[in-house]
Design a protein around this motif. Structure first.
Motif, short mmCIF file in Angstrom:
data_model
loop_
_atom_site.label_atom_id
_atom_site.label_comp_id
_atom_site.label_asym_id
_atom_site.label_seq_id
_atom_site.Cartn_x
_atom_site.Cartn_y
_atom_site.Cartn_z
N PHE A 34 0.79 -1.30 0.07
CA PHE A 34 0.00 0.04 0.11
C PHE A 34 0.71 1.14 -0.01
O PHE A 34 2.19 1.08 0.43
CB PHE A 34 -0.74 0.26 1.28
CG PHE A 34 -1.66 -1.15 1.55
CD1 PHE A 34 -1.25 -2.29 2.02
CD2 PHE A 34 -3.06 -0.87 1.03
CE1 PHE A 34 -2.11 -3.38 2.08
CE2 PHE A 34 -3.83 -2.05 1.44
CZ PHE A 34 -3.42 -3.05 1.97
N TYR A 36 0.14 5.03 1.47
CA TYR A 36 -0.75 6.00 2.46
C TYR A 36 -0.22 7.43 2.29
O TYR A 36 1.18 7.64 2.11
CB TYR A 36 -0.89 5.61 3.84
CG TYR A 36 -1.68 4.40 4.25
CD1 TYR A 36 -1.17 2.87 3.95
CD2 TYR A 36 -3.05 4.41 4.49
CE1 TYR A 36 -1.76 2.05 4.18
CE2 TYR A 36 -3.81 3.23 4.50
CZ TYR A 36 -3.08 2.08 4.44
OH TYR A 36 -3.99 0.75 4.38
N GLN A 38 -0.56 11.38 4.04
CA GLN A 38 -0.86 12.45 4.97
C GLN A 38 -0.59 13.98 4.53
O GLN A 38 0.39 14.32 4.72
CB GLN A 38 -0.45 11.96 6.36
CG GLN A 38 -0.89 12.85 7.46
CD GLN A 38 -0.56 12.26 8.75
OE1 GLN A 38 0.54 11.89 9.02
NE2 GLN A 38 -1.36 12.51 10.01
N LEU A 44 -4.11 10.24 8.26
CA LEU A 44 -3.56 9.50 7.15
C LEU A 44 -4.36 8.70 6.43
O LEU A 44 -5.52 8.32 7.02
CB LEU A 44 -2.75 8.45 8.16
CG LEU A 44 -1.45 7.77 7.35
CD1 LEU A 44 -0.67 8.65 6.68
CD2 LEU A 44 -0.75 6.77 8.27
N LEU A 46 -5.53 6.03 2.82
CA LEU A 46 -4.90 5.34 1.73
C LEU A 46 -4.91 6.20 0.28
O LEU A 46 -5.82 6.73 0.14
CB LEU A 46 -5.85 4.18 1.28
CG LEU A 46 -5.70 3.26 0.23
CD1 LEU A 46 -4.53 2.34 0.59
CD2 LEU A 46 -7.05 2.20 0.08
N TYR A 86 3.75 7.21 2.89
CA TYR A 86 4.20 6.11 3.77
C TYR A 86 4.04 4.99 2.96
O TYR A 86 2.76 4.76 2.47
CB TYR A 86 3.44 5.90 5.13
CG TYR A 86 3.86 6.85 5.97
CD1 TYR A 86 3.03 8.07 6.28
CD2 TYR A 86 5.08 6.74 6.78
CE1 TYR A 86 3.27 8.95 7.34
CE2 TYR A 86 5.21 7.57 7.98
CZ TYR A 86 4.51 8.82 8.01
OH TYR A 86 4.66 9.73 8.94
N PHE A 98 4.74 -0.35 8.39
CA PHE A 98 5.03 0.81 7.61
C PHE A 98 6.66 1.28 7.50
O PHE A 98 7.33 0.96 8.37
CB PHE A 98 4.36 1.95 8.50
CG PHE A 98 2.92 2.04 8.40
CD1 PHE A 98 2.01 1.16 8.99
CD2 PHE A 98 2.55 2.94 7.29
CE1 PHE A 98 0.67 1.09 8.67
CE2 PHE A 98 0.91 3.16 7.06
CZ PHE A 98 0.17 2.26 7.77
N GLY A 99 6.89 1.93 6.44
CA GLY A 99 8.18 2.39 6.44
C GLY A 99 8.10 3.89 6.82
O GLY A 99 7.33 4.35 7.58
N PRO A 100 9.41 4.38 7.01
CA PRO A 100 9.67 5.81 7.92
C PRO A 100 8.91 6.67 7.12
O PRO A 100 8.81 7.98 7.94
CB PRO A 100 11.13 5.83 7.67
CG PRO A 100 11.67 4.95 6.41
CD PRO A 100 10.57 3.93 6.30
N GLY A 101 8.42 6.67 5.80
CA GLY A 101 8.06 7.89 5.38
C GLY A 101 8.75 8.74 4.42
O GLY A 101 9.93 8.93 4.80
N LEU B 41 10.86 7.92 11.98
CA LEU B 41 10.74 6.72 12.33
C LEU B 41 9.21 6.02 11.65
O LEU B 41 9.17 4.84 11.76
CB LEU B 41 10.53 6.32 13.72
CG LEU B 41 11.84 6.63 14.54
CD1 LEU B 41 11.64 6.61 16.17
CD2 LEU B 41 12.93 5.78 14.15
N GLY B 42 8.67 6.91 11.22
CA GLY B 42 7.13 6.45 10.65
C GLY B 42 6.34 5.98 11.57
O GLY B 42 6.34 6.49 12.84
#
Lengths: 108, 117
Positions: A34, A36, A38, A44, A46, A86, A98-101, B41-42
């Motif tokens: 996915f 996402y 924000q 947040l 999808l 993300y 989730f990844g760190p963004g 850190l997400g």
């Protein structure tokens, strides 16, 4: 180890330029992927998922199982695309990683 | 339209206090999740629940517990708040399964920003 990586913390592009947000994952099995997003002062939500194979707000993402990647792309960035993005995966057991963004900034 | 409601937007607590964060969803989703969101850190999963009274530890469960007595409500409890638990907490819910429309999509609350002094 099961994880999602997004190598860029910050990404700045000019309006109208192509944008690519990178996502790589490590997972034993076939996860669901996915993206996402924000936006400022919003919750947040999808953006898109790999099984849908659709374009949302001009963004597309292709799952590459060989490279374990799920990069997000848009051919022409708009100012309203500025947001935090993300990448995430869901495994069969229901756990979500989730990844760190990546913070995308589109310069007018 | 799915609604996930977190009871507080901002909370300020003192070290050692017991803190309750409440989350309610109105879509009859089986799965509910608690994350903390920190810059760089997400989102990190604290706990999730796939059914009433069921829970699974996420990646960072230490210092937290959860309660799910009713399907629509998922509570996060900080037994003895510490300063390193200062963070944004996000609740989410989803309908489980794979491949189908709407399944596994996470719907998020607006978040609770907790400060522990």
């Amino acid at each position: 180890a099961q994880r999602v990586t997004q190598p860029e913390k910050l990404l700045s592009v000019f309006k109208g330029a192509p944008v690519e947000l990178k996502c790589n994952y490590s997972y034993s099995g076939s996860p669901e992927l996915f993206w996402y997003v924000q936006y400022s002062r919003q919750r947040l939500q999808l953006l898109l998922r790999h099984i849908s194979r659709e374009s949302i707000k001009g963004f597309t993402a292709d799952l590459n199982k060989g490279e374990t990647s799920f990069h997000l792309k848009k051919p022409f960035a708009q100012e309203e695309d500025s947001a935090m993005y993300y990448c995430a995966l869901t495994g069969l057991e229901g756990k979500v990683i989730f990844g760190p963004g990546t913070s995308l900034s589109v310069i007018p | 339209d799915v609604k996930v409601t977190q009871s507080s937007r901002y909370l300020v607590k003192r070290t050692g206090e017991k803190v309750f964060l409440e989350c309610v969803q109105d879509m009859d989703h089986e799965n509910m999740f608690w994350y903390r969101q920190d810059p760089g850190l997400g989102l990190r999963l604290i706990y999730f629940s796939y059914d009433v009274k069921m829970k699974e530890k996420g990646d960072i469960p230490e210092g937290y517990s959860v309660s799910r007595e009713k399907k629509e409500r998922f509570s996060l409890i900080l037994e003895s708040a510490s300063t390193n638990q200062t963070s944004m907490y996000l609740c989410a819910s989803s309908y489980p399964g794979t491949g189908g429309a709407g399944k596994n999509i996470q719907y998020f609350g607006a978040g609770t920003r907790l400060s522990v002094l």
